[in-house]
Design a protein around this motif. Structure first.
Motif, PDB file in Angstrom:
ATOM      1  N   PHE A   1      -6.227  -6.784  -7.883  1.00 61.73           N
ATOM      2  CA  PHE A   1      -5.453  -5.641  -7.361  1.00 61.73           C
ATOM      3  C   PHE A   1      -4.032  -5.577  -7.930  1.00 61.73           C
ATOM      4  CE2 PHE A   1      -8.833  -5.241  -4.190  1.00 61.73           C
ATOM      5  CZ  PHE A   1      -8.917  -3.855  -4.064  1.00 61.73           C
TER       6      PHE A   1
ATOM      7  N   GLY B   1      -4.779  -3.005 -10.689  1.00 66.30           N
ATOM      8  CA  GLY B   1      -5.649  -1.890 -10.348  1.00 66.30           C
ATOM      9  C   GLY B   1      -5.446  -1.416  -8.922  1.00 66.30           C
ATOM     10  N   ARG B   2      -6.156  -0.389  -8.523  1.00 64.06           N
ATOM     11  CA  ARG B   2      -6.112   0.098  -7.155  1.00 64.06           C
ATOM     12  C   ARG B   2      -7.401   0.875  -6.858  1.00 64.06           C
ATOM     13  NH1 ARG B   2      -1.300   4.357  -6.450  1.00 64.06           N
ATOM     14  NH2 ARG B   2      -2.803   5.363  -5.069  1.00 64.06           N
TER      15      ARG B   2
ATOM     16  N   ARG C   1      -8.232   1.187 -12.784  1.00 69.00           N
ATOM     17  CA  ARG C   1      -8.416   1.674 -11.410  1.00 69.00           C
ATOM     18  C   ARG C   1      -9.872   2.004 -11.090  1.00 69.00           C
ATOM     19  NH1 ARG C   1      -2.788   5.214 -10.715  1.00 69.00           N
ATOM     20  NH2 ARG C   1      -1.524   3.658 -11.804  1.00 69.00           N
TER      21      ARG C   1
END
Lengths: 509, 509
Positions: free
Chosen positions: B226, B229-230, B248
């Motif tokens: 994380f 990314g999300r 992501r």
């Protein structure tokens, strides 16, 4: 090529610049609302590259040619007002970007980056001496650049004009001194009144999810258009206009201080309503933005302070808020709530200051910036000058430079002329409010009944739609019928805080 | 200029292209995850402009010069493998973009836009005749362009190669026919078994917030980073690599079908793990991406189907899921849950098809695309050919073209050669899994104990780190020691579904 074709080619060139700027704005919005940590370093390369592209376009030979040719056409009366204002805007940018020699400007940009990071360390360590040589260098650049940029009466005017076109030191000195003379006694009276409206209940736990719902309802109720925007959390709230159909607001949720998210959302809403209601006719032109930082701030403060912190607003909305907060405010009356959200107390940190004391924080910075630029004071003297002014205006002296002269990032970047726009916004807002009270005789009643559409329509017609077609002082004059007159601001504060704190009449004039 | 300096200048040029592509990817991500409605039309202008900029850079005179000079240096053995692969990648792109005359390509792009919107209408109205002339035109372009692009054995190879470098019709015909021969009887046996594992409980209400929490935990548990990314909601889930530190994932929450979000998240996680673990040495090069769509899909399907829909996975995770879902699955045993998530049934819509029937949907499309390109069938015949193949492979015939030949957008855009990569991904995944079982002898146990780091490390070393440094078939051979061998895929499905549906041995070979 016919003038018509030439103008089309010029406008196409301008649109291309704005399209790149729009991409940059989306990238910034993303960075500030949740881009993952590891994205940042490479994303910065993207932003740098696109920014350099726009910069090059703004000072290219093509741009120079466009400007000269279009200026001739304008002189010959052959262009629309929109095109005229666009050319004027780009000319200003072109001159600003070309007058400073490129190598010196690049050196300055490097210096800015180092200075900012040293400032952060110096603040952390409460060590002004560490920051001093860097700030000194930054100010030397600002002094040198103002010679390239040129000035008439005051050097500071040139920088002021970058944020608040048309505003001058002469005018600011006059209005700030008037405001200060009236404000200092009120602040003193409030802080010696022995009254403190703070309430433990305001620190109760309210979940982020709940706060978000309340903020979304507030935004919708004030007329914010969610088809042309969205609300996201961020560490440092802001509003940003990506294009006329995409004006986003952000807020910060503190789970033990719901008040902050509420009012920061209303503040950013004021900024966003301005940009959402700029005339679509200006789309694709650089004048499709607010007229100045000061006018922008007048809209955010009108909504946050004058409307959002008014008794009328909460008379209408407090019962619902109480319900939404599920018992948290059970033992806090409307009257008490109104008082707590307007509690005033001299404090060290500008961004946490209340409506009454805020302008004094700005004035301290303004006076110092001006004197630094004129060489009347030296960087080494700043901590003592700062504390001296804090005592004089607010009656308090910070114990550390971290809470004093080191608190703001702006100087480390050489952003001179920026702070005054915050106070100007508050003054414009009060003057605009006074006009609204005349033209919408039921102004208080509109707030009391949550009829914000009428208020928004009025602002739209009188201010928002024009974007940057008019200069800030022109807007103020067209809207209110007079130039900046701080009487409205002083009267507003005096009346509000005299009543709130049950003060004797403070300024017997 | 020295070769070293020249190479640096070339790499700088490439990095500039990739930076613009990164900006475009952020804009797309934003559009697909929550940009407000009114943002879209102007934002599309920004995307078009930036896309045109990248395209121009990819076929510029500068690029032509860079390619020729760098190719000479490579022949002389003076460049690193990374640079060699980069030049090869860009050469392919350059040739593809320059061989088709610009005016014809522009006409095709216009035709694509119209064709796509007519397709949407035709699908809505269930009116194939409306779409027919546009699809015919699209296919004429594809036939003409393949002559410009060139081909050896089959025209279709040229398009296949754009998505799956090195894959050919010869190979595909062979593997698809083998798979089809084995799969059709299994599908038939399953659909005539009289068993239906569906459960009402799977349609119970589960809030978006709850599903989000579960998906985030799944991602973290599988090794998704994380910090790089999300996870966001979107109407059509995807994963996107913005840069190597920003990959992501997105998912869609159905409040009465939590299963969908779960498995779509695991699927996108597989794609994202691939991109998050590409070697940082490739940063700034176009080969810092997956090797092909097929290899990419092998990673997403390995995680979604082979791991995520395995009994072992839920043996480890079902108790926690039950707890998280607060009683929703109280009366569903682990065994029943495993069966319901693997329920198989011939259906009309490809994107809703299960693991067992999915490859047959792909084959139908592949055979039709190939024959259209070779002129062996006409567009007017498509509805009847479609239905005929559906009956032959899946034993069902759609009642409408909307649920049949009109269901996918791809052909309207002329995207030929894309569909096979979905089935190839499933075959690669099964072959890779078989190797993992040999090299990590406790593979099942790793899943049963949620030890995904060991699996991820293996994939990282063997596949992920290389990005597009190797061609897909090379990767498969290096990893598994043999070329594509569909035995693994067939065995995997046969074993799994024979057990699940308690079938007699279906393929006695």
């Amino acid at each position: 090529m016919s003038l018509k074709d030439y103008e089309a080619s010029f406008l196409d060139y301008v649109r291309k610049m704005l399209n790149i700027e729009e991409a940059i704005s989306v990238l910034y919005w993303d960075l500030r609302t949740g881009a993952p940590k590891n994205a940042v370093s490479q994303r910065s390369n993207v932003i740098s590259q696109l920014s350099a592209d726009v910069y090059k376009m703004s000072i290219s030979k093509d741009m120079a040619h466009y400007l000269i040719t279009m200026e001739e056409a304008i002189s010959a009366g052959k262009c629309s007002l929109e095109v005229e204002k666009t050319v004027k805007y780009l000319r200003k940018q072109y001159d600003r970007n070309t007058k400073i020699p490129v190598d010196e400007f690049e050196a300055f940009v490097k210096c800015q980056a180092i200075s900012e990071s040293v400032w952060a360390e110096a603040k952390e360590e409460n060590n002004f001496a560490k920051f001093e040589p860097y700030l000194t260098e930054i100010i030397e650049y600002k002094r040198k650049f103002v010679e390239y940029l040129g000035y008439k009466d005051c050097k500071y005017d040139t920088y002021l004009d970058q944020y608040e076109p048309g505003m001058t030191v002469n005018k600011l000195d006059e209005v700030f001194s008037e405001v200060r003379n009236k404000l200092v006694p009120i602040v003193k009276a409030v802080s010696t009144s022995g009254k403190n409206f703070e309430k433990e209940e305001m620190k109760a736990f309210v979940s982020t999810q709940k706060q978000k719902e309340i903020c979304e309802q507030l935004l919708a109720s004030l007329g914010y258009n969610f088809d042309a925007g969205r609300l996201d959390p961020t560490p440092h709230p802001f509003a940003t206009s990506l294009n006329l159909g995409d004006v986003r607001v952000t807020t910060k949720y503190h789970e033990n201080n719901f008040e902050k998210a509420l009012f920061s959302t209303i503040h950013e809403c004021g900024h966003a309503l301005y940009e959402q209601n700029i005339s679509k006719d200006l789309e694709g032109l650089p004048i499709a933005q607010g007229a100045s930082l000061g006018i922008h701030e007048s809209q955010s403060l009108l909504y946050e302070k004058i409307i959002g912190q008014s008794f009328e607003f909460w008379k209408a909305n407090y019962p619902k808020l109480k319900e939404q907060l599920n018992g948290v405010l059970e033992h806090v009356s409307l009257d008490e709530f109104y008082k707590v959200i307007n509690n005033s107390k001299p404090s060290f940190i500008r961004i946490e200051a209340d409506e009454l004391t805020y302008p004094l924080h700005v004035m301290i910075r303004y006076e110092i910036e001006k004197d630094l630029l004129d060489g009347k004071i030296q960087v080494s003297e700043l901590p003592s000058i700062w504390n001296q002014k804090m005592e004089e205006y607010l009656g308090i002296i910070p114990e550390t430079d971290r809470e004093g002269v080191l608190q703001d990032v702006h100087w480390s970047m050489g952003h001179f002329g920026y702070f005054p726009t915050y106070a100007l916004g508050a003054m414009y807002a009060a003057q605009i409010k006074a006009t609204m009270e005349k033209e919408l005789p039921n102004f208080s009643e509109l707030i009391e009944t949550n009829d914000f559409q009428t208020i928004l329509d009025w602002l739209k017609v009188n201010i928002h739609q024009y974007g940057a077609m008019k200069e800030p002082q022109q807007i103020l004059k067209d809207v209110t019928g007079e130039e900046l007159n701080v009487k409205y601001f002083v009267d507003y504060l005096e009346s509000k805080y005299t009543k709130l704190y049950e003060l004797e009449e403070v300024n017997k004039s």
